[in-house]
Design a protein around this motif. Structure first.
Motif, PDB file in Angstrom:
ATOM      1  N   ILE A  39       6.784  -6.755  -4.371  1.00  0.00           N
ATOM      2  CA  ILE A  39       6.722  -5.466  -5.034  1.00  0.00           C
ATOM      3  C   ILE A  39       7.808  -5.475  -6.096  1.00  0.00           C
ATOM      4  O   ILE A  39       8.953  -5.815  -5.815  1.00  0.00           O
ATOM      5  N   LEU A  41      10.233  -3.674  -7.928  1.00  0.00           N
ATOM      6  CA  LEU A  41      10.878  -2.359  -7.905  1.00  0.00           C
ATOM      7  C   LEU A  41      11.613  -2.052  -9.206  1.00  0.00           C
ATOM      8  O   LEU A  41      12.283  -1.040  -9.307  1.00  0.00           O
ATOM      9  N   ASN A 238       8.133   4.612  -7.931  1.00  0.00           N
ATOM     10  CA  ASN A 238       7.497   5.242  -6.771  1.00  0.00           C
ATOM     11  C   ASN A 238       6.014   5.446  -7.015  1.00  0.00           C
ATOM     12  O   ASN A 238       5.190   5.113  -6.170  1.00  0.00           O
ATOM     13  N   PHE A 241       4.157   2.110  -6.737  1.00  0.00           N
ATOM     14  CA  PHE A 241       3.871   1.511  -5.435  1.00  0.00           C
ATOM     15  C   PHE A 241       3.014   2.395  -4.544  1.00  0.00           C
ATOM     16  O   PHE A 241       2.259   1.891  -3.723  1.00  0.00           O
ATOM     17  N   MET A 249      -3.148  -3.347  -1.437  1.00  0.00           N
ATOM     18  CA  MET A 249      -2.172  -4.255  -2.021  1.00  0.00           C
ATOM     19  C   MET A 249      -2.829  -5.290  -2.934  1.00  0.00           C
ATOM     20  O   MET A 249      -3.678  -6.063  -2.510  1.00  0.00           O
ATOM     21  N   PHE A 286       1.211   8.747   0.378  1.00  0.00           N
ATOM     22  CA  PHE A 286       1.579   7.383   0.749  1.00  0.00           C
ATOM     23  C   PHE A 286       1.465   7.188   2.262  1.00  0.00           C
ATOM     24  O   PHE A 286       0.851   6.240   2.749  1.00  0.00           O
ATOM     25  N   VAL A 287       2.056   8.127   3.010  1.00  0.00           N
ATOM     26  CA  VAL A 287       2.002   8.044   4.466  1.00  0.00           C
ATOM     27  C   VAL A 287       0.565   8.166   4.955  1.00  0.00           C
ATOM     28  O   VAL A 287       0.108   7.401   5.819  1.00  0.00           O
ATOM     29  N   LEU A 290      -1.157   4.985   4.508  1.00  0.00           N
ATOM     30  CA  LEU A 290      -0.736   3.986   5.494  1.00  0.00           C
ATOM     31  C   LEU A 290      -1.398   4.227   6.842  1.00  0.00           C
ATOM     32  O   LEU A 290      -1.796   3.292   7.532  1.00  0.00           O
ATOM     33  N   PRO A 294      -5.071   1.824   5.859  1.00  0.00           N
ATOM     34  CA  PRO A 294      -4.046   0.817   5.581  1.00  0.00           C
ATOM     35  C   PRO A 294      -4.500  -0.243   4.586  1.00  0.00           C
ATOM     36  O   PRO A 294      -3.684  -0.847   3.913  1.00  0.00           O
TER      37      PRO A 294
ATOM     38  N   ILE B  99       4.920   5.137  12.036  1.00  0.00           N
ATOM     39  CA  ILE B  99       3.967   5.120  10.925  1.00  0.00           C
ATOM     40  C   ILE B  99       4.048   3.795  10.161  1.00  0.00           C
ATOM     41  O   ILE B  99       3.043   3.143   9.935  1.00  0.00           O
ATOM     42  N   CYS B 100       5.257   3.428   9.791  1.00  0.00           N
ATOM     43  CA  CYS B 100       5.379   2.331   8.824  1.00  0.00           C
ATOM     44  C   CYS B 100       5.587   0.965   9.444  1.00  0.00           C
ATOM     45  O   CYS B 100       5.286  -0.042   8.829  1.00  0.00           O
ATOM     46  N   ARG B 102       4.139  -0.415  11.880  1.00  0.00           N
ATOM     47  CA  ARG B 102       2.961  -1.130  12.342  1.00  0.00           C
ATOM     48  C   ARG B 102       2.544  -2.146  11.294  1.00  0.00           C
ATOM     49  O   ARG B 102       1.832  -3.087  11.574  1.00  0.00           O
ATOM     50  N   LEU B 103       2.977  -1.909  10.076  1.00  0.00           N
ATOM     51  CA  LEU B 103       2.581  -2.783   8.975  1.00  0.00           C
ATOM     52  C   LEU B 103       3.732  -3.698   8.598  1.00  0.00           C
ATOM     53  O   LEU B 103       4.870  -3.482   8.985  1.00  0.00           O
ATOM     54  N   ALA B 106       6.808  -5.366   3.125  1.00  0.00           N
ATOM     55  CA  ALA B 106       7.050  -4.500   1.971  1.00  0.00           C
ATOM     56  C   ALA B 106       6.728  -3.029   2.236  1.00  0.00           C
ATOM     57  O   ALA B 106       7.408  -2.156   1.725  1.00  0.00           O
ATOM     58  N   TYR B 107       5.702  -2.747   3.063  1.00  0.00           N
ATOM     59  CA  TYR B 107       5.346  -1.354   3.313  1.00  0.00           C
ATOM     60  C   TYR B 107       6.546  -0.556   3.792  1.00  0.00           C
ATOM     61  O   TYR B 107       6.793   0.548   3.362  1.00  0.00           O
ATOM     62  N   LEU B 110       9.095   0.074   1.175  1.00  0.00           N
ATOM     63  CA  LEU B 110       8.637   1.107   0.260  1.00  0.00           C
ATOM     64  C   LEU B 110       8.730   2.485   0.884  1.00  0.00           C
ATOM     65  O   LEU B 110       9.151   3.445   0.235  1.00  0.00           O
ATOM     66  N   LEU B 113      12.225   3.619   0.830  1.00  0.00           N
ATOM     67  CA  LEU B 113      12.619   3.947  -0.542  1.00  0.00           C
ATOM     68  C   LEU B 113      12.158   5.348  -0.911  1.00  0.00           C
ATOM     69  O   LEU B 113      12.908   6.154  -1.462  1.00  0.00           O
TER      70      LEU B 113
END
Lengths: 308, 313
Positions: A39, A41, A238, A241, A249, A286-287, A290, A294, B99-100, B102-103, B106-107, B110, B113
């Motif tokens: 990624i 940044l 932000n 990504f 991805m 974003f969440v 995910l 995913p 949440i995050c 599990r992946l 980079a996820y 991010l 961030l």
């Protein structure tokens, strides 16, 4: 009621226009993600650099920001190639404990760019006051008795159009040219591409350059409708990504769709919750991506293609 | 000898205030120790477990705000924040983790961030709850002298050091390293990777949050931009560990020492002061390319440079 509908449609339109520009930012990031598996940044900060190029061209030489696309994109391309060749590539070879050293490196690059911009150009807000900034087309101009009033801002539409043109050009480049095909091959399978005689090292540098050029183009398209300050990069990183994750991805088609979704969503949050909440909305989407999707939009596209 | 290093250093530090250091020197020392706690927290997650976070400012700020809000809304001492920050940060970390984490890779970076940014915006916008950009001011600080603050943070640091060491010497630590080295292999050996990554995140978050709560009480004033910034906290945290040494016990301490001193020196220089982030960035790039395992991790490499050529062989 009419006022509500009007507000909603207006938000939808501006969200769509914004989404087109966001797609351009996301595309660059998705390309880099696909080929290099990192990624970037510093993406937003590269955009900030391009915006300053456009700003100074406008202020000093009165060159229209839309024309400075032709200056900023090549410039950013070479900047991107240089960064990849001299900074990111050496790090790929270094043995280290952490796998994300390249990502941390891009953060460092972004930090330097943002800080240098502050030192050289101060942190003042700047903008390019183009003559057509407030020009707009209204629905009532075309349809006299329209029950609701909608407007279409000229610079926004122009930026959107330019973004679409750049995207189409990129699509042609990726599907029709040899270099483009090599880039896609590298993204699919590095080892196989290497065996087929693709110069993977060069492709990586070119991809990073193109990614930087795309976001540079986006910067030039953004400056007539936005304002500019040194730390603006973070926000667009932000955006980039979130689109990359939303789109899946490394998927370019996903990035375009993701960009439009994010643009509309952000417009909606700005209208109904308030401008300041846009980053929160971005994070929520974003969440949500995910948790519920995913694989991103790309996974839906793939399923449909397989279904046929 | 190595075994006695931590207690010796602790003892020396305990007697340091008695020497009669100036208030400024004490301030720097407190900052160094605070940063080494944050570094230890980050190191546990990033260094040992391999989950790089770019948003430790989120945890730091949460800690600082849980302390500040307690004072502001209930009028009780901000020091309770040190305790309250533990459950607050645990819950935050659990939510983010499930949440995050599990992946892959980079996820998570991010998500963290973005989280820092989101918390900053939230703190700015919830004006009624957090006072927004006005920030929170503790009207009367507990002590005027810095000595007691120094002892409090030293105690916290010693506790954190011990915690990290104990965790890394236990089964948990081996799980962390296994996850960092090869997540698939760890998974196939029956390690519940999500669970252990979340545990690492919780521990890391709590340590950082406590440092944040201390910061609130020490500085007496916070606002969203001082506790949630990306570059000045999140990235500096990464740098503290990268410079000192990833996945080493002493790395964060050395890194904090170097970074705090460097920051003070650079900021005090006229003209160059404004460009401190540029210099940090250059240092970061330099470290990543030449000393990817930090000063402690690549100590041999550094000493090798100063030895005569023949001695290398």
């Amino acid at each position: 009621m009419a006022a509500q509908v009007e507000l909603f449609l207006q938000t939808l339109i501006s969200g769509f226009l914004l989404g087109g520009l966001y797609a351009l930012i996301g595309l660059g990031m998705a390309l880099i993600m696909g080929v290099m598996r990192i990624i970037n940044l510093a993406h937003g900060d590269l955009m900030m650099v391009a915006m300053y190029v456009a700003y100074w061209l406008f202020t000093l030489f009165h060159i229209d920001p839309y024309l400075s696309v032709f200056v900023a994109t090549p410039l950013l391309f070479f900047l991107g190639v240089g960064l990849q060749k001299f900074l990111i590539n050496p790090v790929m070879k270094v043995e280290s404990i952490l796998p994300h050293n390249q990502v941390i490196l891009t953060v460092g690059i972004g930090m330097i760019l943002a800080n240098l911009a502050t030192v050289f150009f101060t942190s003042n807000y700047r903008s390019t006051p183009v003559s057509y900034a407030s020009k707009a087309w209204y629905l009532t101009d075309f349809w006299k008795n329209a029950p609701i009033e909608l407007s279409l801002s000229a610079p926004w539409s122009l930026s959107f159009l330019a973004a679409v043109i750049i995207t189409v050009a990129l699509w042609f480049f990726l599907t029709k040219t040899d270099t483009g095909k090599s880039i896609r091959a590298t993204a699919q399978d590095i080892d196989a591409a290497l065996l087929m005689g693709v110069n993977v090292g060069v492709m990586r540098a070119v991809t990073f350059g193109i990614g930087a050029a795309l976001v540079g183009g986006a910067g030039c398209l953004f400056i007539p409708i936005y304002y500019l300050y040194p730390s603006l990069g973070k926000q667009f990183t932000n955006v980039g990504f979130v689109i990359t994750v939303l789109g899946g991805m490394g998927s370019t088609e996903g990035a375009i769709i993701g960009g439009v979704i994010l643009g509309i969503f952000e417009s909606m949050t700005a209208t109904y919750l308030g401008m300041g909440w846009a980053p929160v909305g971005r994070f929520l989407i974003f969440v949500a991506a995910l948790v519920f999707l995913p694989g991103g939009v790309a996974s839906i596209l793939r399923k449909q293609r397989l279904g046929k | 000898m190595k075994k006695f290093m931590p207690p010796i250093i602790l003892a020396v530090l305990c007697f340091l205030p008695l020497v009669g250091l100036s208030s400024y020197a004490m301030h720097i020392l407190v900052l160094v120790i605070m940063w080494s706690i944050i570094g230890m927290g980050w190191n546990l997650l990033g260094g040992y477990c391999g989950q790089v976070s770019f948003g430790h400012a989120a945890f730091f700020g949460m800690g600082a705000y849980s302390s500040g809000l307690l004072y502001y809304h209930f009028g009780i001492s901000g020091w309770w924040g040190l305790l309250v920050s533990i459950p607050v940060l645990t819950i935050t970390s659990l939510v983010i983790g499930f949440i995050c984490l599990r992946l892959r890779g980079a996820y998570f970076a991010l998500a963290t961030l973005a989280l820092g940014e989101v918390l900053r915006v939230t703190a700015e916008n919830l004006v009624k709850f957090t006072q927004g950009d006005l920030g929170i001011l503790i009207k009367q600080r507990t002590w005027v002298e810095k000595t007691w603050y120094f002892y409090v943070i030293l105690l916290l640091a010693a506790g954190s050091f011990l915690l990290v060491k104990k965790v890394m010497e236990s089964k948990l630590g081996y799980y962390f390293v296994a996850i960092r080295e090869d997540q698939d292999a760890a998974n196939s050996l029956g390690i519940n990777t999500t669970l252990y990554k979340t545990i690492a995140l919780c521990l890391s978050g709590v340590l950082t949050g406590m440092a944040g709560a201390f910061y609130m009480n020490y500085m007496g004033y916070i606002d969203p931009t001082t506790v949630f910034p990306l570059y000045d906290i999140s990235i500096v945290t990464v740098m503290v560990v990268m410079v000192g040494g990833v996945a080493t016990y002493w790395g964060p301490v050395i890194g904090a020492l170097i970074m705090v001193f460097l920051a003070e020196v650079i900021r005090s220089m006229p003209k160059i002061g404004a460009a401190h982030q540029t210099l940090f960035g250059i240092l970061l790039i330099f470290i990543i390319i030449f000393l990817p395992n930090g000063i402690v991790g690549d100590f041999r490499k550094i000493t090798g440079l100063f030895k005569p050529r023949g001695a290398l062989k």
